[in-house]
Design a protein around this motif. Structure first.
Motif, PDB file in Angstrom:
ATOM      1  N   ARG A   1       4.727   3.959   1.886  1.00 53.51           N
ATOM      2  CA  ARG A   1       3.784   3.461   0.893  1.00 53.51           C
ATOM      3  C   ARG A   1       2.938   2.352   1.513  1.00 53.51           C
ATOM      4  NH1 ARG A   1       6.146   0.454  -4.358  1.00 53.51           N
ATOM      5  NH2 ARG A   1       7.162   2.482  -4.678  1.00 53.51           N
ATOM      6  N   GLN A   2       1.647   2.381   1.254  1.00 48.59           N
ATOM      7  CA  GLN A   2       0.769   1.340   1.758  1.00 48.59           C
ATOM      8  C   GLN A   2       0.852   0.111   0.857  1.00 48.59           C
ATOM      9  OE1 GLN A   2      -0.941   1.445   4.748  1.00 48.59           O
ATOM     10  NE2 GLN A   2       0.375   3.259   4.912  1.00 48.59           N
ATOM     11  N   VAL A   3       1.120  -1.033   1.443  1.00 46.05           N
ATOM     12  CA  VAL A   3       1.182  -2.298   0.706  1.00 46.05           C
ATOM     13  C   VAL A   3       0.306  -3.305   1.424  1.00 46.05           C
ATOM     14  CG1 VAL A   3       2.651  -4.175  -0.114  1.00 46.05           C
ATOM     15  CG2 VAL A   3       3.539  -1.828  -0.095  1.00 46.05           C
ATOM     16  N   GLN A   4      -0.714  -3.796   0.705  1.00 48.06           N
ATOM     17  CA  GLN A   4      -1.621  -4.787   1.280  1.00 48.06           C
ATOM     18  C   GLN A   4      -1.648  -6.084   0.485  1.00 48.06           C
ATOM     19  OE1 GLN A   4      -5.234  -2.390   1.422  1.00 48.06           O
ATOM     20  NE2 GLN A   4      -4.817  -1.874   3.564  1.00 48.06           N
ATOM     21  N   SER A   5      -0.997  -6.072  -0.692  1.00 43.26           N
ATOM     22  CA  SER A   5      -0.965  -7.297  -1.489  1.00 43.26           C
ATOM     23  C   SER A   5       0.257  -7.277  -2.402  1.00 43.26           C
ATOM     24  CB  SER A   5      -2.245  -7.433  -2.332  1.00 43.26           C
ATOM     25  OG  SER A   5      -2.354  -6.340  -3.231  1.00 43.26           O
ATOM     26  N   LEU A   6       0.735  -8.473  -2.721  1.00 43.82           N
ATOM     27  CA  LEU A   6       1.937  -8.659  -3.547  1.00 43.82           C
ATOM     28  C   LEU A   6       1.648  -9.680  -4.638  1.00 43.82           C
ATOM     29  CD1 LEU A   6       4.455  -9.104  -0.577  1.00 43.82           C
ATOM     30  CD2 LEU A   6       4.227  -7.047  -1.990  1.00 43.82           C
ATOM     31  N   ARG A   7       2.247  -9.479  -5.802  1.00 45.19           N
ATOM     32  CA  ARG A   7       2.160 -10.467  -6.877  1.00 45.19           C
ATOM     33  C   ARG A   7       3.543 -11.080  -7.082  1.00 45.19           C
ATOM     34  NH1 ARG A   7      -1.259 -11.802 -10.821  1.00 45.19           N
ATOM     35  NH2 ARG A   7      -2.581  -9.994 -10.392  1.00 45.19           N
ATOM     36  N   LEU A   8       3.602 -12.397  -7.067  1.00 46.19           N
ATOM     37  CA  LEU A   8       4.862 -13.080  -7.366  1.00 46.19           C
ATOM     38  C   LEU A   8       5.195 -12.892  -8.840  1.00 46.19           C
ATOM     39  CD1 LEU A   8       4.232 -16.416  -5.436  1.00 46.19           C
ATOM     40  CD2 LEU A   8       5.894 -14.669  -4.818  1.00 46.19           C
TER      41      LEU A   8
ATOM     42  N   ILE B   1      -0.151 -14.013   5.362  1.00 55.16           N
ATOM     43  CA  ILE B   1       0.057 -14.671   4.069  1.00 55.16           C
ATOM     44  C   ILE B   1      -1.132 -15.549   3.732  1.00 55.16           C
ATOM     45  CG2 ILE B   1       1.450 -16.372   2.807  1.00 55.16           C
ATOM     46  CD1 ILE B   1       3.900 -15.320   4.274  1.00 55.16           C
ATOM     47  N   ASN B   2      -1.765 -15.241   2.607  1.00 56.79           N
ATOM     48  CA  ASN B   2      -2.819 -16.076   2.050  1.00 56.79           C
ATOM     49  C   ASN B   2      -2.904 -15.751   0.560  1.00 56.79           C
ATOM     50  OD1 ASN B   2      -4.695 -13.790   1.692  1.00 56.79           O
ATOM     51  ND2 ASN B   2      -4.795 -13.827   3.947  1.00 56.79           N
ATOM     52  N   ARG B   3      -3.829 -16.364  -0.136  1.00 60.06           N
ATOM     53  CA  ARG B   3      -3.883 -16.176  -1.590  1.00 60.06           C
ATOM     54  C   ARG B   3      -4.560 -14.869  -1.998  1.00 60.06           C
ATOM     55  NH1 ARG B   3      -2.054 -20.516  -4.504  1.00 60.06           N
ATOM     56  NH2 ARG B   3      -1.555 -22.322  -3.208  1.00 60.06           N
ATOM     57  N   ASP B   4      -5.002 -14.083  -1.024  1.00 59.45           N
ATOM     58  CA  ASP B   4      -5.488 -12.735  -1.319  1.00 59.45           C
ATOM     59  C   ASP B   4      -4.382 -11.701  -1.157  1.00 59.45           C
ATOM     60  OD1 ASP B   4      -8.148 -13.481  -1.873  1.00 59.45           O
ATOM     61  OD2 ASP B   4      -8.580 -13.570   0.278  1.00 59.45           O
ATOM     62  N   THR B   5      -3.409 -11.993  -0.304  1.00 59.47           N
ATOM     63  CA  THR B   5      -2.332 -11.029  -0.065  1.00 59.47           C
ATOM     64  C   THR B   5      -1.103 -11.301  -0.923  1.00 59.47           C
ATOM     65  OG1 THR B   5      -1.519 -12.339   1.804  1.00 59.47           O
ATOM     66  CG2 THR B   5      -3.034 -10.524   2.300  1.00 59.47           C
ATOM     67  N   ILE B   6      -0.864 -12.573  -1.264  1.00 55.48           N
ATOM     68  CA  ILE B   6       0.239 -12.933  -2.162  1.00 55.48           C
ATOM     69  C   ILE B   6      -0.347 -13.730  -3.317  1.00 55.48           C
ATOM     70  CG2 ILE B   6       2.402 -14.185  -2.419  1.00 55.48           C
ATOM     71  CD1 ILE B   6       3.091 -13.530   0.404  1.00 55.48           C
ATOM     72  N   ILE B   7      -0.292 -13.111  -4.484  1.00 51.40           N
ATOM     73  CA  ILE B   7      -0.926 -13.689  -5.672  1.00 51.40           C
ATOM     74  C   ILE B   7       0.094 -14.533  -6.427  1.00 51.40           C
ATOM     75  CG2 ILE B   7      -2.242 -13.150  -7.762  1.00 51.40           C
ATOM     76  CD1 ILE B   7      -3.487 -12.172  -5.052  1.00 51.40           C
ATOM     77  N   PRO B   8      -0.241 -15.783  -6.739  1.00 55.14           N
ATOM     78  CA  PRO B   8       0.729 -16.655  -7.436  1.00 55.14           C
ATOM     79  C   PRO B   8       1.096 -16.119  -8.807  1.00 55.14           C
ATOM     80  CG  PRO B   8      -1.153 -17.899  -6.594  1.00 55.14           C
ATOM     81  CD  PRO B   8      -1.509 -16.467  -6.454  1.00 55.14           C
ATOM     82  N   VAL B   9       2.206 -16.638  -9.324  1.00 53.19           N
ATOM     83  CA  VAL B   9       2.666 -16.269 -10.681  1.00 53.19           C
ATOM     84  C   VAL B   9       1.584 -16.632 -11.678  1.00 53.19           C
ATOM     85  CG1 VAL B   9       4.395 -16.730 -12.449  1.00 53.19           C
ATOM     86  CG2 VAL B   9       5.079 -16.598 -10.055  1.00 53.19           C
TER      87      VAL B   9
END
Length: 199
Positions: A75-82, A191-199
């Protein structure tokens, strides 16, 4: 009755990290069902597909109930949401993934979630994680699931365990997602705010 799964990578006809999968299967059977008799997955897998990367899925309770193979595509994963989930519990690899699927549904426009339990990072919905800082890779000390690849990487000294507060995530440079099917290093995000989105 609860059922559990082992997902094993088959590479060119060979089951990968089989001893780790056997250990987890038997530890789960003992903890959940009180069964001490040791099973060996190899005795239930007559032949593996010979070419490429395949997924071997073992379904079991007290005994092994089903063995299936399927081609694997990552599976392609380019971003995550906390997402916060203080009561999340997936210590055994259950066939019932409803809790993880409910968390996955909270991903919004992102590809997956990065689950936070009691303010600490754990896993995504499909993988263990490790974060890089200063050239070293650290994996959360209290994951939702102690994956077989995670155990192997710790044994090899590739990873170190530590508590990683969600508030500290942006102090790390990269995050790697890995599991029995995703080799370490195959899926890495800056890791930056485009790849890991804060809660």
């Amino acid at each position: 009755m609860c059922r559990f799964i082992e997902t094993i990578q088959v590479r060119d006809g060979e089951l990968q990290h089989l001893s780790h999968h056997n250990r987890r299967l038997n530890e789960t059977r003992k903890a959940v069902f009180g069964v001490s008799e040791q099973l060996d997955i190899r005795k239930y897998v007559a032949e593996c597909p010979a070419d490429g990367i395949q997924k071997c899925r073992i379904v079991y309770d007290r005994e092994i109930r089903e063995v299936t193979f399927s081609p694997y595509r990552m599976r392609q994963v380019q971003s995550l949401r906390l997402v916060r989930a203080d009561t999340a519990d997936y210590r055994y690899k259950s066939a019932d993934r409803s809790e993880l699927e409910a968390l996955y549904s909270l991903r919004g426009n992102q590809d997956d979630v990065l689950i936070v339990r009691n303010r600490l990072l754990t896993d995504t919905s499909i993988a263990n994680v490790a974060l890089e800082k200063g050239g070293a890779w650290y994996t959360p000390a209290t994951p939702l699931l102690k994956g077989t690849k995670r155990v192997w990487l710790l044994e090899q000294g590739t990873l170190k365990e530590r508590d990683i507060p969600a508030d500290d995530v942006y102090s790390y440079s990269r995050i790697a997602l890995f599991n029995a099917m995703i080799d370490f290093g195959a899926l890495v995000l800056d890791i930056n705010r485009d790849t890991i989105i804060p809660v």
